[in-house]
Scaffold this active site. Structure first.
Site, PDB file in Angstrom:
ATOM      1  CE  LYS A  63      -2.778  -2.816  -0.387  1.00  0.00           C
ATOM      2  NZ  LYS A  63      -2.491  -4.257  -0.390  1.00  0.00           N
ATOM      3  N   GLY A 194      -0.331 -14.337 -13.299  1.00  0.00           N
ATOM      4  CA  GLY A 194      -1.460 -14.315 -12.371  1.00  0.00           C
ATOM      5  C   GLY A 194      -2.074 -12.938 -12.253  1.00  0.00           C
ATOM      6  CB  ALA A 195      -4.863 -11.225 -13.857  1.00  0.00           C
ATOM      7  N   GLY A 196      -4.375 -12.033 -10.251  1.00  0.00           N
ATOM      8  CA  GLY A 196      -5.113 -12.036  -8.994  1.00  0.00           C
ATOM      9  C   GLY A 196      -4.843 -10.724  -8.272  1.00  0.00           C
ATOM     10  CB  VAL A 283       0.391 -18.492  -9.508  1.00  0.00           C
ATOM     11  CG1 VAL A 283       0.819 -17.933 -10.851  1.00  0.00           C
ATOM     12  CG2 VAL A 283       1.559 -19.185  -8.812  1.00  0.00           C
ATOM     13  CB  ALA A 333      -4.266  -8.778   7.263  1.00  0.00           C
ATOM     14  CG  HIS A 457     -24.782  17.119  -0.551  1.00  0.00           C
ATOM     15  ND1 HIS A 457     -24.693  16.311  -1.666  1.00  0.00           N
ATOM     16  CD2 HIS A 457     -24.756  18.408  -0.982  1.00  0.00           C
ATOM     17  CE1 HIS A 457     -24.625  17.085  -2.729  1.00  0.00           C
ATOM     18  NE2 HIS A 457     -24.654  18.359  -2.356  1.00  0.00           N
TER      19      HIS A 457
HETATM   20  P1  FAD Z   1       1.563 -14.329   8.143  1.00  0.00           P
HETATM   21  O1  FAD Z   1       1.350 -12.875   8.035  1.00  0.00           O
HETATM   22  O2  FAD Z   1       2.121 -15.057   6.989  1.00  0.00           O
HETATM   23  O3  FAD Z   1       2.475 -14.543   9.426  1.00  0.00           O
HETATM   24  C1  FAD Z   1       2.929 -15.795   9.806  1.00  0.00           C
HETATM   25  C2  FAD Z   1       4.155 -15.618  10.659  1.00  0.00           C
HETATM   26  O4  FAD Z   1       4.508 -16.886  11.217  1.00  0.00           O
HETATM   27  C3  FAD Z   1       5.384 -15.143   9.878  1.00  0.00           C
HETATM   28  O5  FAD Z   1       6.043 -14.136  10.598  1.00  0.00           O
HETATM   29  C4  FAD Z   1       6.255 -16.395   9.785  1.00  0.00           C
HETATM   30  O6  FAD Z   1       7.635 -16.087   9.750  1.00  0.00           O
HETATM   31  C5  FAD Z   1       5.900 -17.068  11.090  1.00  0.00           C
HETATM   32  N1  FAD Z   1       6.145 -18.511  11.100  1.00  0.00           N
HETATM   33  C6  FAD Z   1       5.812 -19.431  10.168  1.00  0.00           C
HETATM   34  N2  FAD Z   1       6.170 -20.660  10.585  1.00  0.00           N
HETATM   35  C7  FAD Z   1       6.739 -20.512  11.803  1.00  0.00           C
HETATM   36  C8  FAD Z   1       7.307 -21.409  12.744  1.00  0.00           C
HETATM   37  N3  FAD Z   1       7.347 -22.710  12.540  1.00  0.00           N
HETATM   38  N4  FAD Z   1       7.812 -20.887  13.881  1.00  0.00           N
HETATM   39  C9  FAD Z   1       7.786 -19.547  14.141  1.00  0.00           C
HETATM   40  N5  FAD Z   1       7.253 -18.657  13.280  1.00  0.00           N
HETATM   41  C10 FAD Z   1       6.723 -19.140  12.137  1.00  0.00           C
HETATM   42  N6  FAD Z   1      -4.343  -8.979   3.200  1.00  0.00           N
HETATM   43  C11 FAD Z   1      -5.236  -8.010   3.460  1.00  0.00           C
HETATM   44  O7  FAD Z   1      -6.174  -8.228   4.245  1.00  0.00           O
HETATM   45  N7  FAD Z   1      -5.121  -6.766   2.902  1.00  0.00           N
HETATM   46  C12 FAD Z   1      -4.128  -6.465   2.040  1.00  0.00           C
HETATM   47  O8  FAD Z   1      -4.063  -5.336   1.547  1.00  0.00           O
HETATM   48  C13 FAD Z   1      -3.181  -7.468   1.736  1.00  0.00           C
HETATM   49  N8  FAD Z   1      -2.171  -7.207   0.898  1.00  0.00           N
HETATM   50  C14 FAD Z   1      -1.243  -8.179   0.642  1.00  0.00           C
HETATM   51  C15 FAD Z   1      -0.221  -7.891  -0.244  1.00  0.00           C
HETATM   52  C16 FAD Z   1       0.734  -8.850  -0.533  1.00  0.00           C
HETATM   53  C17 FAD Z   1       1.850  -8.522  -1.480  1.00  0.00           C
HETATM   54  C18 FAD Z   1       0.656 -10.126   0.100  1.00  0.00           C
HETATM   55  C19 FAD Z   1       1.704 -11.171  -0.162  1.00  0.00           C
HETATM   56  C20 FAD Z   1      -0.368 -10.431   0.972  1.00  0.00           C
HETATM   57  C21 FAD Z   1      -1.335  -9.457   1.244  1.00  0.00           C
HETATM   58  N9  FAD Z   1      -2.398  -9.708   2.099  1.00  0.00           N
HETATM   59  C22 FAD Z   1      -3.327  -8.735   2.352  1.00  0.00           C
HETATM   60  C23 FAD Z   1      -2.560 -11.017   2.752  1.00  0.00           C
HETATM   61  C24 FAD Z   1      -2.037 -10.946   4.198  1.00  0.00           C
HETATM   62  O9  FAD Z   1      -0.691 -10.547   4.169  1.00  0.00           O
HETATM   63  C25 FAD Z   1      -2.200 -12.293   4.864  1.00  0.00           C
HETATM   64  O10 FAD Z   1      -3.550 -12.713   4.777  1.00  0.00           O
HETATM   65  C26 FAD Z   1      -1.808 -12.192   6.325  1.00  0.00           C
HETATM   66  O11 FAD Z   1      -0.482 -11.761   6.475  1.00  0.00           O
HETATM   67  C27 FAD Z   1      -1.972 -13.546   7.022  1.00  0.00           C
HETATM   68  O12 FAD Z   1      -1.668 -13.397   8.361  1.00  0.00           O
HETATM   69  P2  FAD Z   1      -1.132 -14.628   9.229  1.00  0.00           P
HETATM   70  O13 FAD Z   1      -0.824 -14.067  10.563  1.00  0.00           O
HETATM   71  O14 FAD Z   1      -2.064 -15.762   9.115  1.00  0.00           O
HETATM   72  O15 FAD Z   1       0.211 -15.096   8.506  1.00  0.00           O
HETATM   73  P1  NAI Z   2      -4.689 -14.947  -6.189  1.00  0.00           P
HETATM   74  O1  NAI Z   2      -5.266 -16.247  -5.820  1.00  0.00           O
HETATM   75  O2  NAI Z   2      -5.402 -13.702  -5.854  1.00  0.00           O
HETATM   76  O3  NAI Z   2      -4.446 -14.907  -7.767  1.00  0.00           O
HETATM   77  C1  NAI Z   2      -3.644 -15.836  -8.419  1.00  0.00           C
HETATM   78  C2  NAI Z   2      -4.013 -15.811  -9.897  1.00  0.00           C
HETATM   79  O4  NAI Z   2      -3.052 -16.549 -10.605  1.00  0.00           O
HETATM   80  C3  NAI Z   2      -5.362 -16.453 -10.173  1.00  0.00           C
HETATM   81  O5  NAI Z   2      -6.145 -15.583 -10.945  1.00  0.00           O
HETATM   82  C4  NAI Z   2      -5.000 -17.725 -10.918  1.00  0.00           C
HETATM   83  O6  NAI Z   2      -5.986 -18.108 -11.848  1.00  0.00           O
HETATM   84  C5  NAI Z   2      -3.717 -17.334 -11.582  1.00  0.00           C
HETATM   85  N1  NAI Z   2      -2.841 -18.453 -11.921  1.00  0.00           N
HETATM   86  C6  NAI Z   2      -2.568 -19.550 -11.183  1.00  0.00           C
HETATM   87  N2  NAI Z   2      -1.667 -20.342 -11.841  1.00  0.00           N
HETATM   88  C7  NAI Z   2      -1.368 -19.716 -12.999  1.00  0.00           C
HETATM   89  C8  NAI Z   2      -0.494 -20.025 -14.084  1.00  0.00           C
HETATM   90  N3  NAI Z   2       0.240 -21.105 -14.080  1.00  0.00           N
HETATM   91  N4  NAI Z   2      -0.444 -19.144 -15.114  1.00  0.00           N
HETATM   92  C9  NAI Z   2      -1.184 -18.012 -15.127  1.00  0.00           C
HETATM   93  N5  NAI Z   2      -2.018 -17.679 -14.108  1.00  0.00           N
HETATM   94  C10 NAI Z   2      -2.115 -18.525 -13.067  1.00  0.00           C
HETATM   95  O7  NAI Z   2      -3.211 -14.967  -5.588  1.00  0.00           O
HETATM   96  P2  NAI Z   2      -2.139 -13.827  -5.391  1.00  0.00           P
HETATM   97  O8  NAI Z   2      -2.395 -12.672  -6.274  1.00  0.00           O
HETATM   98  O9  NAI Z   2      -0.837 -14.526  -5.459  1.00  0.00           O
HETATM   99  O10 NAI Z   2      -2.401 -13.366  -3.907  1.00  0.00           O
HETATM  100  C11 NAI Z   2      -2.384 -14.326  -2.856  1.00  0.00           C
HETATM  101  C12 NAI Z   2      -3.345 -13.938  -1.789  1.00  0.00           C
HETATM  102  O11 NAI Z   2      -2.829 -12.855  -1.019  1.00  0.00           O
HETATM  103  C13 NAI Z   2      -4.680 -13.415  -2.298  1.00  0.00           C
HETATM  104  O12 NAI Z   2      -5.553 -14.459  -2.644  1.00  0.00           O
HETATM  105  C14 NAI Z   2      -5.176 -12.671  -1.125  1.00  0.00           C
HETATM  106  O13 NAI Z   2      -5.766 -13.562  -0.222  1.00  0.00           O
HETATM  107  C15 NAI Z   2      -3.910 -12.091  -0.534  1.00  0.00           C
HETATM  108  N6  NAI Z   2      -3.758 -10.696  -0.957  1.00  0.00           N
HETATM  109  C16 NAI Z   2      -4.709  -9.804  -0.574  1.00  0.00           C
HETATM  110  C17 NAI Z   2      -4.638  -8.485  -0.959  1.00  0.00           C
HETATM  111  C18 NAI Z   2      -5.714  -7.549  -0.559  1.00  0.00           C
HETATM  112  O14 NAI Z   2      -6.498  -7.898   0.312  1.00  0.00           O
HETATM  113  N7  NAI Z   2      -5.786  -6.353  -1.125  1.00  0.00           N
HETATM  114  C19 NAI Z   2      -3.519  -7.991  -1.761  1.00  0.00           C
HETATM  115  C20 NAI Z   2      -2.594  -9.030  -2.146  1.00  0.00           C
HETATM  116  C21 NAI Z   2      -2.712 -10.320  -1.724  1.00  0.00           C
END
Ligand code: FAD
Ligand code: NAI
Length: 483
Positions: A63, A194-196, A283, A333, A457
């Site tokens: 963000k 991946g257009a996710g 993906v 999160a 408004h």
């Molecule tokens: P994590 O955040 O993955 O935390 C797990 C922690 O456990 C890590 O610190 C890891 O090191 C630790 N861990 C793992 N195994 C062990 C072990 N054996 N011993 C000790 N520690 C361990 N979600 C949103 O809601 N809004 C967003 O805008 C958003 N944007 C995102 C953008 C990106 C680029 C990505 C990749 C994800 C995004 N997400 C977003 C998804 C969000 O980050 C995750 O859903 C969230 O972090 C999950 O929280 P968690 O606590 O379950 O796991």
């Molecule tokens: P995603 O599940 O959102 O999207 C993955 C995309 O990749 C899908 O559209 C899938 O069809 C495509 N795909 C899979 N295999 C492929 C292949 N071989 N070739 C081409 N396309 C393929 O997963 P993404 O973007 O990796 O994000 C992971 C998760 O992280 C999200 O599902 C979401 O839960 C979390 N996240 C949340 C955000 C938010 O809340 N704003 C921001 C970023 C991540």
């Protein structure tokens, strides 16, 4: 083998310090429990850091860069539309990365301070579940493994990016989200697999900063989980901005050349090739469950290798809970954090409840996409009769003033009892607006309740009001459809 002598005893041990785990730990401590949280995250500076994926390489850093890149695009391309001429706009990507890192450092340090204030023990290392609610911790510095005893264990180990065998990660040319949040220069041509959610958000960042972005998406449908009308509108806007999203395109191979990178993929027309400078693989993500428990702890997994839990996040072993990305449900999160709070309160003897249907989704593209509850497709499949009210931001004064009048709000309400079943927004500040819909749904409001509420408004929120009025064909600032 871990030393079986118990180093300390806790009411609760949380494994994982991401938004699920650290929130669970704080709530446990607030409720008077002696709490420890084990985490193995090492940040960019080689130091242990709390906050997990979300704070370190996910929600927050993405963000920060979305904000920087949007400001850059706005100032360089759109200020003129506001009557402001700005010359010689320059970007400094390294400064953006530095700003992003500062935010991450401040926030992760903030969690550490909260731990101290709440008297939570932060055990830095890899946690493993042993028998009888014991947990071993292998310290990050390679020192001796310690064993701790808990009354309750909460597993919150999160998730990791899925890797593709045909596109193995390299230092900085083929990367996942972590790499793509650290580039200090703009690639000329960027490929994304991946257009996710990640593909669209990070694709937007680098496109706004000047990259030509091509996204290969295996599915034929764009954003299949979103409302179809919202997905269509979003695709139109993203196309206009120049994101080249190629649906039905499945990557088969990558080849690193000296100066560029060849990506081979297949689509309806057969085999295709694409040359890019860098590639992001996004993906999807997989749960971190490998090695989470020693072999003789029979922790049950589900069909997708997530820890199997019931509605209360209880595993098959009494006193062992699991929350966040490592269990079923959306990988978000806020979903994990709510589970953390609920589990802490359940351990304390309370009866918390989470309505997963009211969990909002937001995609931080421009315009933003946000929704809560059911889509029209889901309602049709479930055989639920509903009425729909749509209001376009084109007729919203505030959106016009902001020069962001594309998109709409759609409210879906039960035909029989008028209860709001879903709200779908594509448009300005959808991430903030959706909160109003979540409150309405959590309060079991009808569309009539929203229609009879006073909204300021001029504000974007008036579009929610008008969409609610439109459910019964009485929107004021648009022509109502004859139903
Ligand atoms: P994590 O955040 O993955 O935390 C797990 C922690 O456990 C890590 O610190 C890891 O090191 C630790 N861990 C793992 N195994 C062990 C072990 N054996 N011993 C000790 N520690 C361990 N979600 C949103 O809601 N809004 C967003 O805008 C958003 N944007 C995102 C953008 C990106 C680029 C990505 C990749 C994800 C995004 N997400 C977003 C998804 C969000 O980050 C995750 O859903 C969230 O972090 C999950 O929280 P968690 O606590 O379950 O796991
Ligand atoms: P995603 O599940 O959102 O999207 C993955 C995309 O990749 C899908 O559209 C899938 O069809 C495509 N795909 C899979 N295999 C492929 C292949 N071989 N070739 C081409 N396309 C393929 O997963 P993404 O973007 O990796 O994000 C992971 C998760 O992280 C999200 O599902 C979401 O839960 C979390 N996240 C949340 C955000 C938010 O809340 N704003 C921001 C970023 C991540």
């Amino acid at each position: 083998m871990p030393d079986k002598q118990v180093a300390d005893k806790y009411d609760v041990i949380v494994i994982g310090g991401g938004p699920a785990g650290y929130v669970a730990a704080i709530r446990c401590a607030q409720l008077g429990m002696k709490t420890a949280c084990i985490d193995k995250w090492i940040n960019k500076d080689g130091k242990p850091a709390l906050g997990g994926t979300c704070l370190n390489v996910g929600c927050i850093p993405s963000k920060a860069l979305l904000e920087d890149s949007e400001q850059f695009e706005h100032i360089s391309k759109h200020s003129i539309e506001h009557g402001i001429t700005v010359k010689n706009v320059k970007m400094n990507v390294a400064a953006m990365i530095e700003r992003k890192d500062k935010i991450v450092t401040e926030l992760t340090a903030g969690i550490a301070q909260l731990f101290t204030a709440n008297k939570i023990t932060w055990l830095q290392g890899k946690g493993t579940l042993l028998n009888d609610k014991k947990v071993s911790v292998e310290p990050l510095d390679g020192k001796k493994v310690s064993v701790y005893q808990a009354e309750n264990v909460i597993i919150a180990t999160g998730s990791s990016p899925i890797e593709l065998a045909c596109a193995p990660l390299t230092d900085d040319r083929i990367v996942d989200n972590e790499g793509a949040l650290n580039w200090e220069s703009v690639p000329k041509r960027l490929g994304i697999v991946g257009a996710g959610v990640i593909g669209l958000e990070l694709g937007s960042v680098w496109r706004r900063l000047g990259a030509e972005v091509i996204i290969l998406e295996a599915m034929d449908d764009f954003l299949a989980t979103a409302d179809t009308q919202v997905a269509k509108q979003a695709k139109r806007e993203l196309d206009k901005q120049g994101l080249d999203i190629r649906l039905g395109s499945r990557i088969t191979q990558t080849k690193l050349n000296d100066n560029d990178l060849l990506v081979e993929y297949t689509n309806k027309k057969g085999e295709q090739q694409l040359t890019v400078d860098r590639l992001i693989v996004s993906v999807g993500r997989k749960p971190n469950t490998d090695g989470i428990a020693v072999d003789n702890v029979n922790l049950t997994m589900d069909e997708r290798n997530r820890i199997d839990v019931n509605d209360n996040c209880e595993t098959n072993i009494p006193g062992i809970y699991a929350i966040g990305d490592v269990v079923r449900g959306p990988m978000l999160a806020h979903k994990g954090s709510e589970e953390g709070v609920a589990v802490a309160e359940r351990i304390a003897g309370q009866k918390p409840h989470i309505d997963y249907n009211n969990c909002p989704w937001v995609i931080y593209t421009h315009p933003e996409i946000a929704w809560v509850g059911q889509t029209e497709k889901q309602l049709k499949e479930a055989g639920i009769n509903y009425r729909s009210g749509v209001f376009s931001f084109a007729a919203n004064g505030r959106a016009k003033a902001m020069n962001q009048a594309s998109g709409f709000v759609k409210i879906l309400a039960d035909e029989q009892n008028d209860r709001v079943l879903g709200v779908h927004i594509v448009g300005p500040m959808a991430s903030e607006l959706i909160g109003q819909a979540v409150i309405a749904m959590e309060s079991e409001n009808t569309s009539e309740d929203i229609a009879r509420t006073i909204f300021a408004h001029p504000s974007l929120s008036e579009s929610i009001h008008e969409a609610a009025l439109a459910v019964t064909n009485r929107a004021i600032h648009s022509v109502n459809r004859k139903k």
